[in-house]
Design an enzyme around this catalytic site. Structure first.
Site, PDB file in Angstrom:
ATOM      1  N   ALA A  62      -1.896   4.379  -3.815  1.00 54.87           N
ATOM      2  CA  ALA A  62      -2.170   3.026  -4.306  1.00 54.87           C
ATOM      3  C   ALA A  62      -2.625   2.145  -3.157  1.00 54.87           C
ATOM      4  CB  ALA A  62      -0.925   2.431  -4.962  1.00 54.87           C
ATOM      5  N   GLY A  63      -3.953   1.990  -3.055  1.00 58.58           N
ATOM      6  CA  GLY A  63      -4.521   1.087  -2.072  1.00 58.58           C
ATOM      7  C   GLY A  63      -5.213  -0.039  -2.813  1.00 58.58           C
ATOM      8  N   SER A  64      -6.512   0.157  -3.072  1.00 56.99           N
ATOM      9  CA  SER A  64      -7.235  -0.829  -3.873  1.00 56.99           C
ATOM     10  C   SER A  64      -6.681  -0.907  -5.300  1.00 56.99           C
ATOM     11  CB  SER A  64      -8.730  -0.464  -3.922  1.00 56.99           C
ATOM     12  OG  SER A  64      -9.299  -0.527  -2.629  1.00 56.99           O
ATOM     13  N   ILE A  87     -26.059  -5.627  24.061  1.00 63.05           N
ATOM     14  CA  ILE A  87     -26.487  -6.529  25.128  1.00 63.05           C
ATOM     15  C   ILE A  87     -25.936  -6.074  26.470  1.00 63.05           C
ATOM     16  CG2 ILE A  87     -26.187  -8.879  26.019  1.00 63.05           C
ATOM     17  CD1 ILE A  87     -26.431  -9.855  23.108  1.00 63.05           C
ATOM     18  N   THR A 116       0.819  -1.214   0.000  1.00 65.74           N
ATOM     19  CA  THR A 116       0.000   0.000   0.000  1.00 65.74           C
ATOM     20  C   THR A 116       0.851   1.261   0.000  1.00 65.74           C
ATOM     21  OG1 THR A 116      -1.729  -1.161   1.208  1.00 65.74           O
ATOM     22  CG2 THR A 116      -1.816   1.239   1.220  1.00 65.74           C
ATOM     23  N   GLU A 169      -6.420  -5.858   3.281  1.00 65.58           N
ATOM     24  CA  GLU A 169      -6.278  -6.913   2.264  1.00 65.58           C
ATOM     25  C   GLU A 169      -7.479  -6.971   1.320  1.00 65.58           C
ATOM     26  OE1 GLU A 169      -4.392 -10.612   3.139  1.00 65.58           O
ATOM     27  OE2 GLU A 169      -3.704  -9.879   5.074  1.00 65.58           O
ATOM     28  N   ARG A 188     -26.399 -10.872  34.260  1.00 68.78           N
ATOM     29  CA  ARG A 188     -27.060  -9.589  34.475  1.00 68.78           C
ATOM     30  C   ARG A 188     -28.556  -9.781  34.721  1.00 68.78           C
ATOM     31  NH1 ARG A 188     -26.935  -4.278  36.068  1.00 68.78           N
ATOM     32  NH2 ARG A 188     -28.031  -2.903  34.615  1.00 68.78           N
ATOM     33  N   GLY A 208     -25.287  -3.032  27.184  1.00 65.44           N
ATOM     34  CA  GLY A 208     -25.816  -1.703  27.484  1.00 65.44           C
ATOM     35  C   GLY A 208     -24.712  -0.711  27.783  1.00 65.44           C
ATOM     36  N   GLY A 209     -24.896   0.073  28.825  1.00 65.28           N
ATOM     37  CA  GLY A 209     -23.902   1.089  29.182  1.00 65.28           C
ATOM     38  C   GLY A 209     -22.543   0.496  29.484  1.00 65.28           C
TER      39      GLY A 209
END
Length: 374
Positions: free
Chosen positions: A129-131, A331, A125, A357, A262, A333-334
């Site tokens: 020039a990446g993809s 699931i 990379t 990749e 919980r 939560g906080g």
């Protein structure tokens, strides 16, 4: 489910025990400090995990590709940064030398990599020039002394900790691959990147300024670099899929434990249908991803066509990992939003799998070409 051989079962259990006992307890600290997990890597070398799919005569464990994929998955359940370090070292730094190197190159470079004495990486990379792999601007000029490299690579895994790199450069306007060792005059790095996730994994730049390497460090044939690179990435995508799978499984494991413990409204939240539905979806996606990844790995190992399968595995697993880790946070939560319960780390780590990749968009192009034709 896939039937593992006794060797595959042994590798899975060995890596799982190592991940649970040593890797998982340190993962949070490494993520917060961004310290490279050298302790994990040294232990992995002792356990012969740094060269799982390579023959024993080249310093490897002599196992198969699926065994390696299993190891990447198991490590990712505990620490994504450790897992991607192994994946980049094996799939990108070592595998091209095994696939395309001559006997002398394998003895000189692959053996210490497979033994874990050195860490490998790949320089592909670039800023522009990446993809678009064809867009690389790093050049190689042949001289009487060897090849002179000039250019820069960015977002390279293991850039600052690696010892041996497979580097893509334009030689006579065609891509070729070269083996470059740390310590070579004209080869340098910049400081590691500060990233959203996989924060203990080293990511940085490779800088080549009149970097002279020996003529014998050309990997394979002149001008065949693009072909070699595509083969390398096709196999590497399976390992990124395994990384995503492990992250998803790790987040699911924590969410399930939490849901059972919980209590709300006088009972564990796992008894609520809304939570059960999320867990059901998560488990289904994880299982589907696992089948895709294992199937691609087995096809590659058997010499069967696997390009479409590897892209499907990488695409589905990476996007499923984002959904699973997001639901894990929901699931909890906080608590899920805090660093204490660690599911937020899996969420941050998983994002890279949709990018590295080959982005999800590139994977869809590859799959479509195999489905509908070019």
């Amino acid at each position: 489910m896939f039937s593992f051989t006794e060797e595959q079962k042994l590798i899975q259990q060995t890596v799982r025990d190592f991940a649970v006992e040593l890797v998982a307890p340190r993962a949070k600290k490494y993520d917060q400090t961004k310290e490279f997990p050298w302790d994990n890597i040294r232990k992995m070398a002792e356990l012969s995990l740094m060269g799982i799919p390579f023959p024993e005569k080249y310093g490897g464990a002599g196992a198969d590709k699926l065994s390696y994929i299993i190891a990447v998955e198991e490590l990712a359940r505990a620490c994504g940064s450790t897992s991607i370090t192994l994946a980049a070292h094996t799939s990108l730094g070592s595998n091209p030398i095994y696939l395309f190197g001559n006997e002398e190159q394998k003895k000189k470079y692959l053996v210490p990599l497979a033994k874990g004495e050195k860490i490998g990486g790949m320089g592909l990379t670039e800023p522009e020039a990446g993809s678009d792999v064809h867009g690389i601007k790093t050049t190689a000029v042949q001289t009487k002394q060897g090849f002179v490299l000039n250019g820069a690579k960015m977002l390279i895994t293991n850039a600052n900790v690696g010892h041996t790199f497979v580097v893509a450069a334009k030689l006579d306007n065609e891509m070729s691959l070269f083996i470059v060792e740390r310590g070579t005059k004209g080869f340098s790095n910049t400081k590691p990147e500060d990233k959203l996730g996989l924060r203990a994994s080293d990511t940085g730049e490779l800088i080549f300024e009149d970097c002279l390497i020996p003529a014998e460090n050309l990997l394979g044939n002149k001008g065949d670099g693009f072909k070699y690179m595509m083969r390398t990435l096709d196999e590497g995508r399976i390992s990124i899929g395994a990384l995503a799978l492990g992250l998803a499984q790790g987040a699911f494991d924590k969410a399930l434990v939490y849901a059972r413990e919980r209590k709300q409204f006088g009972q564990p939240i796992v008894k609520f249908q809304a939570i059960q539905n999320m867990l059901a979806d998560m488990a289904t996606e994880i299982t589907a991803a696992r089948f895709l990844i294992y199937d691609a790995a087995e096809k590659a190992a058997q010499g069967l066509p696997f390009i479409k399968e590897s892209s499907m595995a990488k695409l589905y697993a990476s996007e499923a990992a984002m959904r699973v880790t997001r639901n894990a946070i929901q699931i909890l939560g906080g608590y899920g939003y805090t660093t204490e319960y660690e599911v937020e780390r899996f969420y941050r780590d998983a994002k890279l799998c949709e990018i590295g990749e080959g982005t999800s968009e590139i994977q869809r192009l590859i799959i479509a070409r195999h489905v509908v034709g070019k």
